[in-house]
Design a protein around this motif. Structure first.
Motif, PDB file in Angstrom:
ATOM      1  N   SER A 130      61.873  90.753  27.039  1.00 34.08           N
ATOM      2  CA  SER A 130      62.074  90.446  28.457  1.00 34.08           C
ATOM      3  C   SER A 130      63.533  90.652  28.842  1.00 34.08           C
ATOM      4  N   CYS A 336      55.901  86.974  27.832  1.00 36.84           N
ATOM      5  CA  CYS A 336      56.587  86.322  28.944  1.00 36.84           C
ATOM      6  C   CYS A 336      55.816  86.514  30.251  1.00 36.84           C
ATOM      7  N   CYS A 359      54.523  94.832  33.487  1.00 33.18           N
ATOM      8  CA  CYS A 359      54.678  94.207  32.171  1.00 33.18           C
ATOM      9  C   CYS A 359      54.713  95.267  31.080  1.00 33.18           C
TER      10      CYS A 359
END
Length: 461
Positions: A130, A336, A359
């Motif tokens: 992330s 995440c 994502c």
């Protein structure tokens, strides 16, 4: 920055030692061509910020000795955080203090005693991924702009489809939430039934109806409203005591809809319901869908992770027969937030949706982690009966009093900050605690603590 040697016929190459800059000028009180960022200062600020994140948001937030949250009322928190937006900027030291405050007063969802949501725990590899994604700011429009991340996305989606059991592959995208995945599924199912609706809108469609269990996620009705299908055209199928769709009731609902002149087009099956963690019987529902030529969508946002466990993947038996699947790796797989996949078996039908993925990471080695959970799923629903109610017979008076117990304990729990467990009613049942056990950091001692702490907070009620 350019450096060239024309005599050698070389092309210009970058040379950080030779800079070519225009002199700064001021136009309409705006500085142009001037320095916009002090690189050494920015690097130092990032280093200091990361130190705070590691200490306060990683070490402390995962330390069982720390609080799950430092609860404050909204008015108190507004005063503590000083949220007024001013015209001028602030010093780095003050901004760093704001970072500390933001972490301090936030709920620590990575804490071993956070059991409130369908996501929890810290997954270090996902967190680092992330950080990298935020540092690079890739956007997955094309391979040109995000070569690494588009390949990662493709590999992850293909692996997920393999786990579902689609031997011929399929197609998929990541999106901002499971609610959107369910809406995409409904849109594709409608397009599959009435392709003209893409160009001519709702006037090209008959009265379409779909079917879902009473335990389904609220996003199903929300999607029906947004797409113009209408919430009254979402036929709710009763569930049994364990929260699973009753097959005979589904058959009856389909027949009733046809007798009314409506056109059934879709069934939504849930794999891992929000409250009870129940799994609808997908294989048998697929038989019914095949019989009536209906699109089968499986909302596996919560329960999809069971596919990664040899011991528990039987809970999703028949999912390979689904036309579409929603699966959220940010839940049981602890990627995440938000990491939500929408997968479709038929590659040709996805043309109706044009979306980009956000994502880019999924950790797929959690089979052992999943194996610790119970056969149904990791939702643990229970009542706490204080000593004052233990002698009351089973009946309306007990239920009425029991209904008020969990909210009081939850309030005390939040203000104490010792842990976090959700509560809610279900049907005619009084409020009960709904504990979600996900984090691999949770120990037997933590589970014992939950029971002891609930008793401590509620024994005087």
């Amino acid at each position: 920055y350019l450096h060239s040697n024309p005599s050698e016929g070389q092309s210009p190459v970058t040379d950080p030692g030779h800079s070519v800059k225009c002199s700064p000028v001021v136009i309409d009180d705006v500085l142009l061509n001037g320095t916009t960022l002090d690189i050494p200062a920015a690097e130092e600020f990032i280093h200091q910020s990361m130190a705070i994140i590691i200490e306060d948001a990683v070490k402390k937030a995962t330390d069982v000795r720390e609080k799950v949250c430092e609860w404050r009322s909204p008015d108190q928190l507004k005063e503590l955080l000083d949220l007024e937006l001013r015209d001028g900027g602030e010093s780095d030291s003050k901004i760093l203090q704001r970072c500390r405050d933001a972490i301090r007063y936030s709920v620590k969802t990575t804490h071993p005693r956070f059991f409130n949501q369908l996501y929890a725990g810290m997954e270090p590899y996902s967190m680092v991924a992330s950080f990298i994604a935020e540092a690079l700011k890739p956007s997955l429009y094309t391979y040109e702009i995000a070569p690494v991340f588009t390949l990662i996305e493709d590999a992850v989606l293909r692996k997920m489809m393999e786990l579902i059991g689609w031997e011929e592959g399929g197609d998929g995208i990541f999106n901002a939430g499971g609610s959107m995945s369910n809406m995409y599924a409904m849109n594709l199912a409608r397009y599959n039934h009435s392709p003209d609706i893409k160009e001519f809108g709702l006037s090209a469609a008959p009265r379409l109806v779909m079917f879902t269990s009473q335990e389904c996620h609220y996003s199903v009705s929300k999607a029906a409203a947004l797409l113009g299908i209408g919430t009254k055209n979402v036929y709710v199928v009763p569930s049994d005591k364990r929260g699973k769709m009753i097959l005979s009731a589904l058959e009856n609902k389909i027949k009733a809809a046809k007798s009314e002149g409506a056109f059934p087009f879709m069934v939504n099956a849930t794999a891992g319901t929000t409250v009870l963690g129940a799994f609808d019987p997908i294989e048998e529902i697929a038989d019914i869908c095949e019989k009536h030529n209906l699109w089968l969508h499986v909302d596996a946002c919560w329960g999809g992770a069971a596919l990664m466990s040899k011991k528990h993947k039987h809970l999703l038996k028949g999912i390979h027969r689904a036309n579409s699947v929603a699966w959220n790796p940010h839940k049981m797989l602890m990627a995440c937030l938000q990491c939500c996949a929408f997968l479709v078996r038929d590659k040709t039908v996805r043309q109706v949706v044009s979306l980009f993925s956000k994502c880019t990471f999924l950790q797929v080695s959690f089979a052992r982690h999943y194996a610790y959970f119970m056969p149904e799923f990791s939702n643990v629903c229970f009542w706490y009966i204080p000593p004052s109610l233990k002698n009351l017979p089973d009946g309306p008076e007990l239920y009425e009093k029991l209904h008020t117990v969990a909210p009081v304990i939850k309030e005390r729990m939040m203000k104490t900050g010792s842990m976090m467990v959700g509560y809610q009613p279900h049907g005619d049942k009084p409020n009960f605690f709904r504990m979600i056990v996900i984090s691999p950091q949770v120990s037997k001692q933590d589970m014992d603590f939950v029971l002891d702490e609930i008793h401590r907070l509620g024994k005087d009620l």
